[in-house]
Design a protein around this motif. Sequence first.
Motif, short mmCIF file in Angstrom:
data_model
loop_
_atom_site.label_atom_id
_atom_site.label_comp_id
_atom_site.label_asym_id
_atom_site.label_seq_id
_atom_site.Cartn_x
_atom_site.Cartn_y
_atom_site.Cartn_z
N UNK A 1 0.75 -1.25 0.22
CA UNK A 1 0.06 -0.13 -0.02
C UNK A 1 0.79 1.18 0.07
N UNK A 2 0.40 2.14 -0.71
CA UNK A 2 1.15 3.43 -0.82
C UNK A 2 1.17 4.19 0.20
N UNK A 3 1.17 3.83 1.47
CA UNK A 3 0.96 4.52 2.73
C UNK A 3 2.21 4.52 3.65
N UNK A 4 3.44 5.24 3.48
CA UNK A 4 4.32 5.12 4.30
C UNK A 4 4.33 5.08 5.79
N UNK A 5 3.05 6.10 6.15
CA UNK A 5 3.09 6.26 7.66
C UNK A 5 1.96 5.24 8.31
N UNK A 6 1.23 4.64 7.52
CA UNK A 6 0.48 3.60 8.01
C UNK A 6 0.73 2.65 9.21
N UNK A 7 1.73 1.87 8.81
CA UNK A 7 2.49 0.70 9.81
C UNK A 7 2.85 1.73 11.12
N UNK A 8 3.58 2.96 10.96
CA UNK A 8 4.02 3.71 12.28
C UNK A 8 2.67 3.93 13.11
N UNK A 9 1.81 4.39 12.39
CA UNK A 9 0.54 4.91 13.14
C UNK A 9 -0.20 3.54 13.78
N UNK A 10 -0.09 2.42 13.10
CA UNK A 10 -0.75 1.30 13.50
C UNK A 10 -0.11 0.43 14.66
N UNK A 11 1.13 0.74 14.68
CA UNK A 11 2.03 -0.09 15.48
C UNK A 11 1.95 0.79 16.93
N UNK A 12 2.04 2.11 16.57
CA UNK A 12 2.07 3.07 17.88
C UNK A 12 0.45 3.29 18.72
N UNK A 13 -0.44 2.95 17.71
CA UNK A 13 -1.93 2.94 18.21
C UNK A 13 -2.10 1.55 19.29
N UNK A 14 -1.73 0.36 18.28
CA UNK A 14 -2.00 -0.83 18.56
C UNK A 14 -0.64 -1.69 19.03
N UNK A 15 0.08 -1.18 19.81
CA UNK A 15 1.63 -1.39 19.64
C UNK A 15 1.80 -3.20 20.17
N UNK A 16 0.70 -3.64 20.89
CA UNK A 16 0.79 -4.94 21.54
C UNK A 16 0.57 -5.76 20.49
N UNK A 17 0.14 -5.76 18.87
CA UNK A 17 0.42 -6.42 17.75
C UNK A 17 1.65 -6.73 17.47
N UNK A 18 2.75 -6.07 18.09
CA UNK A 18 4.03 -6.36 17.34
C UNK A 18 4.91 -7.00 18.82
N UNK A 19 5.63 -7.96 18.45
CA UNK A 19 6.46 -8.90 19.25
C UNK A 19 7.83 -8.79 18.43
N UNK A 20 8.84 -9.03 19.07
CA UNK A 20 10.16 -9.26 18.72
C UNK A 20 10.36 -10.71 18.35
#
Length: 747
Positions: free
Chosen positions: A1-20
Amino acid sequence: MGVPAFFRWLSRKYSTIVVHCTEERSKECNGVRIPVDTSKPNPNEVEFDNLYLDMNGIIHPCTHPEDKAAPKNEDEMMVAIFEYMDRLFNIVRPRRVLYMAIDGVAPRAKMNQQRSRRFRASKEGVELVEEKSRIREEILGRGGYLPPDEIKERFDSNCITPGTEFMDNLAKCLRYYIADRLSNDPGWRNITVILSDASVPGEGEHKIMDYIRRQRAQPHHDPNTHHCLCGADADLIMLGLATHEPNFTIIREEFKPNQPRPCAMCGQKGHEIKDCQGVAREKQGEHDEFADAMPTSEQEFIFIRLCVLREYLERELTMASLPFPFDFERTVDDWVFMCFFVGNDFLPHLPSLEIREGAIDRLVGIYKDVVHKTGVSVVSVGLVMSPSRKVYGSVSQTPIFIFYDGQDGRGVKRKAEDSDSEPDPEDNVRLWEDGWKQRYYKTKFDVDATDDDFRKKVVMSYVEGLCWVLRYYYQGCASWKWYFPFHYAPFASDFKDIKGMFTDFELGTKPFKPLEQLMGVFPAASGNFLPETWRSLMSNPESSIIDFYPDDFAIDLNGKKYAWQGVALLPFVDERRLRAALAEVYPNLSPEENKRNSLGSDMLFVGKSHSICDFIQELYRGESHEGTEMPAELCHGIQGILNLDRDPILPDKPVESPIPMLRDIAQNSAIGVKYKDPQFGETFVFKAVILHGAKIPAKVLKPGDWERGNRGRGNWRPQLGFNSNRQQVHLDQSAFRALGYVHISSD
């Protein structure tokens, strides 16, 4: 998707979706490297069934990396790709399927974006060479120091496009890689490998989605299959949600902003080429002369857990007191649809919506009001619903309220995005001032805002685009030839009386052939990848299509800060004129070029110990079983059609290495056969539901996760997803809104 800011926004708003990701490393004993045994349990404490690789996201960083020295030649590039895939396989350890998908010929709607990227890459490459030459002369002229200028042929990343010799060679190398790993790696012993190379039409991620959708419709499909998809594009999150598979995870490199990169002039870090002073680096220690040559640390990987994202969305989107039963799966589809408006690869975003300015939260708020008022969801089964709840396959009046709340023009001036010290980019539209609509249409389209017929034409094309994109995400490519024929979007307030504006797409359209696509997306500077007579059409002043290949073109920053964020004002390719010009040069193709210009087939590979291996060997012995249905019981429930390969990889038949630095496979245990997804004809409709028998993963969110915006990350265990201080932060409703979060009432 041509939205460079989308993942940054998503991971900040719902950051528990991300695990190392936990990554087990190989060990060394007495000077001998001991590889990781990937047949052992996954150290991330989760077992994956299928791993899908969106290969273009691997090919690009391995061939022209931004943070380390580039490979010296094509052979080193291939080895780097192999090593990258080995790392991913080590982390994920799939037990059933490994699917490698390379971008093939794309739909015309995507080709416009590809054309823009490739013209930009060519333009930026020329400008970089000119800038380096100018700065070098200035620095040396004032007595500065610079290392010797290496005469090195620049790698043209445009070769990573279907139809080039590079992509043909990559396909051969991947066949070798698959055969080697199936023959020698115990972790690969029982998996099925599918290779969809660049000769197979379709974008990589959408070929993967087609496979998932079609397998999902089979009676033998396991509804609890755990999928893992590798790729950095934000649209993979949308595509994963759109499958309605309860166990879907995305793996990608962890994004670390503002990482220092070496100066393209002196090789030192800490400044850009424009700031290079030509100062010799001071030696800091005995071995300091090797500091710049030392390899940089490897990028770490993260998992994005879509099952946790679904939890967040369920809490945020659940609505009480609805005039109809709440259906969360339909709401997920609505959320995906709404996200199209802030940007995608096929349509420009609406001028009044920016992710960084809370566009998605704004859309969600409007959406809830509209659903309550109309009693209607927006989409159904990948089509857009009308107010009467009949599926028309078109946008009706209802979705208008989703992205328009009477606030096309914003009340405040937008600040520069990333720096308080940088001046604001020039903005001739000034949406915050009266007269913004007139300025927008005059500046962007060179028409008067009172030209209702023109605005209706733009709106109709955008409506078609919304239908095309939604169909693409849920059902597959509705039309290979459709595209949005403007550089800019209309305003939301222009969407009036659109019911019945669009009916359906033309059936039976076909994709371009690979060399035809090259002519549609390449600038003249990359013409060396094309046959000589085809190349002349790009550069000969007498060419009937010379206007498709401008030497220079304008880039409209469109309120952005950097050129790569702007709009490349390139002419659109007229397909009829292009085909007419190519008809004159088609007879000049050599047999090899004709082969590269043909459309190919997916390949399926298994090892000797796989339960379906004997069945495939029997097909080759019979030599007449074309179009054979594969038995699902022998292959993890996978179904499809098998056809014989003309130059097959067969057990006990040595496989020659296409890379001189790698050994031949003398004891080959792999077998390969052509593979085709299950076919349903034009009547196939994807069921966007949770399948019967699927077990929904246990909830992992805690009350503090929502209140804090989930800034903590952990490993796969949900209880480790808190911040390090493990404290809850209590915010009132106004504070939530100030931070960009949506307040959820107790009812």
